[in-house]
Design an enzyme around this catalytic site. Structure first.
Site, short mmCIF file in Angstrom:
data_model
loop_
_atom_site.label_atom_id
_atom_site.label_comp_id
_atom_site.label_asym_id
_atom_site.label_seq_id
_atom_site.Cartn_x
_atom_site.Cartn_y
_atom_site.Cartn_z
CB ILE A 1 -7.39 -7.12 18.99
CG1 ILE A 1 -8.14 -5.76 18.98
CG2 ILE A 1 -8.19 -8.19 18.26
CD1 ILE A 1 -9.47 -5.74 19.70
CG ASN B 1 -6.65 -4.59 8.49
OD1 ASN B 1 -6.88 -4.53 9.70
ND2 ASN B 1 -5.88 -5.54 7.97
CB VAL C 1 -1.00 0.02 1.18
CG1 VAL C 1 -2.06 -1.06 1.02
CG2 VAL C 1 -0.29 -0.09 2.53
CE1 TYR D 1 0.12 0.34 14.98
CE2 TYR D 1 -0.67 1.05 17.14
CZ TYR D 1 -0.83 0.28 16.00
OH TYR D 1 -1.93 -0.53 15.87
CB ALA D 2 1.08 7.14 19.08
CB ALA D 3 2.71 10.05 14.93
CB SER D 4 0.97 5.98 11.82
OG SER D 4 0.60 4.88 12.63
CE LYS D 5 -2.72 1.78 13.36
NZ LYS D 5 -3.42 1.13 12.24
P1 NDP Z 1 -1.21 -8.44 11.33
O1 NDP Z 1 0.25 -8.14 11.33
O2 NDP Z 1 -1.69 -9.74 11.89
O3 NDP Z 1 -1.80 -8.31 9.84
C1 NDP Z 1 -1.50 -7.22 9.03
C2 NDP Z 1 -1.46 -7.67 7.59
O4 NDP Z 1 -1.06 -6.53 6.79
C3 NDP Z 1 -0.43 -8.76 7.36
O5 NDP Z 1 -0.94 -9.75 6.49
C4 NDP Z 1 0.72 -7.99 6.73
O6 NDP Z 1 1.57 -8.78 5.90
C5 NDP Z 1 -0.03 -6.94 5.92
N1 NDP Z 1 0.81 -5.83 5.53
C6 NDP Z 1 1.89 -5.31 6.20
N2 NDP Z 1 2.44 -4.31 5.50
C7 NDP Z 1 1.71 -4.18 4.37
C8 NDP Z 1 1.81 -3.33 3.24
N3 NDP Z 1 2.78 -2.41 3.13
N4 NDP Z 1 0.90 -3.46 2.23
C9 NDP Z 1 -0.06 -4.40 2.31
N5 NDP Z 1 -0.20 -5.25 3.35
C10 NDP Z 1 0.68 -5.15 4.36
O7 NDP Z 1 -1.91 -7.20 12.08
P2 NDP Z 1 -3.28 -7.14 12.92
O8 NDP Z 1 -4.30 -8.00 12.28
O9 NDP Z 1 -2.95 -7.32 14.35
O10 NDP Z 1 -3.65 -5.59 12.71
C11 NDP Z 1 -4.47 -5.13 11.64
C12 NDP Z 1 -4.72 -3.64 11.84
O11 NDP Z 1 -5.32 -3.41 13.12
C13 NDP Z 1 -3.44 -2.82 11.82
O12 NDP Z 1 -3.69 -1.59 11.17
C14 NDP Z 1 -3.14 -2.59 13.30
O13 NDP Z 1 -2.39 -1.44 13.52
C15 NDP Z 1 -4.57 -2.47 13.83
N6 NDP Z 1 -4.67 -2.71 15.27
C16 NDP Z 1 -4.33 -3.95 15.81
C17 NDP Z 1 -4.46 -4.17 17.18
C18 NDP Z 1 -4.12 -5.49 17.81
O14 NDP Z 1 -4.26 -5.60 19.04
N7 NDP Z 1 -3.73 -6.51 17.06
C19 NDP Z 1 -4.94 -3.10 18.08
C20 NDP Z 1 -5.24 -1.86 17.41
C21 NDP Z 1 -5.12 -1.69 16.06
P3 NDP Z 1 2.80 -9.61 6.59
O15 NDP Z 1 2.18 -10.82 7.20
O16 NDP Z 1 3.71 -9.93 5.48
O17 NDP Z 1 3.41 -8.69 7.58
#
Ligand code: NDP
Length: 247
Positions: free
Chosen positions: A187, A89, A63, A154-158
């Protein structure tokens, strides 16, 4: 079904929260496009979605690369005819205390989380405007509201995502496109499973509901924002955190 006939794009949809959102949408009748940098996991998720009787399209799109994002959007329009729902996401963490945080750690997180959300939102702006319909859902975090030790990037990005959500909501409102964010708390994912027991204990003490959330909890809020039930809601951030942050 709440998303019958809709086409939804979930970035980072191969695993974790994104995968759960994609499956929840598919169960409600949507066809799914999965963008991720992880082709093996994407393929698995697509197979699971197809077994629910839905169409899928999967692309290995980073992305942060606007040219690739634009190309990917054109491909979706070509193959599936439209996009109704975008879930931004994809997200990463690279934690370090401010004093030790490198330029690379800062840039990487801002690029994926914030610029990635900007890139995908910009690329769907015209197609959604033409459709006179759309739902954009940005996955932020409570850390973007309250900050956290070791997570300046991370905080600034969110926090940036929350501000971007409000601006996009204003710019797209007249086109009948809703833009909202979800701020999950802690989560149960691979990310939180790796945390030391002591840290987990502290986290639980700070959550009034005294339990971690599940990816399904986030997917449920996302489903609401993707459905017509949220038609009069835009520019908002829904916090899904068991009561940890009350704004
Ligand atoms: P995961 O790391 O489990 O999943 C994220 C997915 O995004 C992975 O498949 C990853 O690929 C993919 N990804 C990473 N970089 C890129 C990129 N440049 N382009 C496209 N895809 C990419 O994360 P979560 O499911 O835990 O988190 C999902 C979202 O929720 C995030 O935005 C996170 O910040 C947010 N979030 C999560 C929380 C939590 O407690 N888990 C709490 C609050 C927010 P790869 O496997 O190769 O890294």
């Amino acid at each position: 079904m709440r998303l019958e006939g809709k086409v939804a794009l979930v970035t980072g949809g191969a695993r974790g929260i994104g995968r759960e959102i994609a499956l929840a949408f598919a169960r409600e009748g949507a066809d799914l496009v999965i963008w991720d940098v992880n082709p093996q996991e994407s393929e698995k998720t697509c197979k699971d979605i197809e077994s629910l009787g839905r169409k899928t399209l999967s692309d290995q799109i980073d992305v942060t690369d606007y040219a690739k994002v634009e190309e990917g959007i054109n491909k979706i329009l070509d193959k599936l005819g439209k996009i109704d729902i975008l879930v931004n996401n994809a997200g990463i963490t690279k934690d370090n205390l401010l004093l030790r945080m490198s330029q690379q750690e800062w840039d990487a997180v801002i690029n994926v989380n914030l610029k990635g959300t900007f890139n995908c939102t910009k690329a769907v702006f015209r197609p959604l405007s033409k459709l006179r319909y759309g739902k954009i859902i940005n996955i932020a975090s409570i850390i973007g509201i309250i900050g956290n030790y070791g997570q300046a990037n991370y905080a600034a990005s969110k926090a940036g995502i929350i501000a971007l959500t409000k601006t996009a909501a204003k710019e797209l409102a007249s086109r009948n496109v809703n833009v909202n964010a979800i701020a999950p708390g802690f989560i149960q994912t691979e990310m939180t499973a790796k945390l030391p027991e002591e840290v987990k204990k502290k986290m639980l003490e700070a959550i009034p509901m005294a339990k971690l959330g599940t990816p399904q909890d986030v997917a449920n809020a996302c489903l609401f924002l993707a459905s017509n039930e949220s038609d009069y809601i835009t520019g908002q951030t829904i916090v899904v955190d068991g009561g940890m942050v009350m704004v």
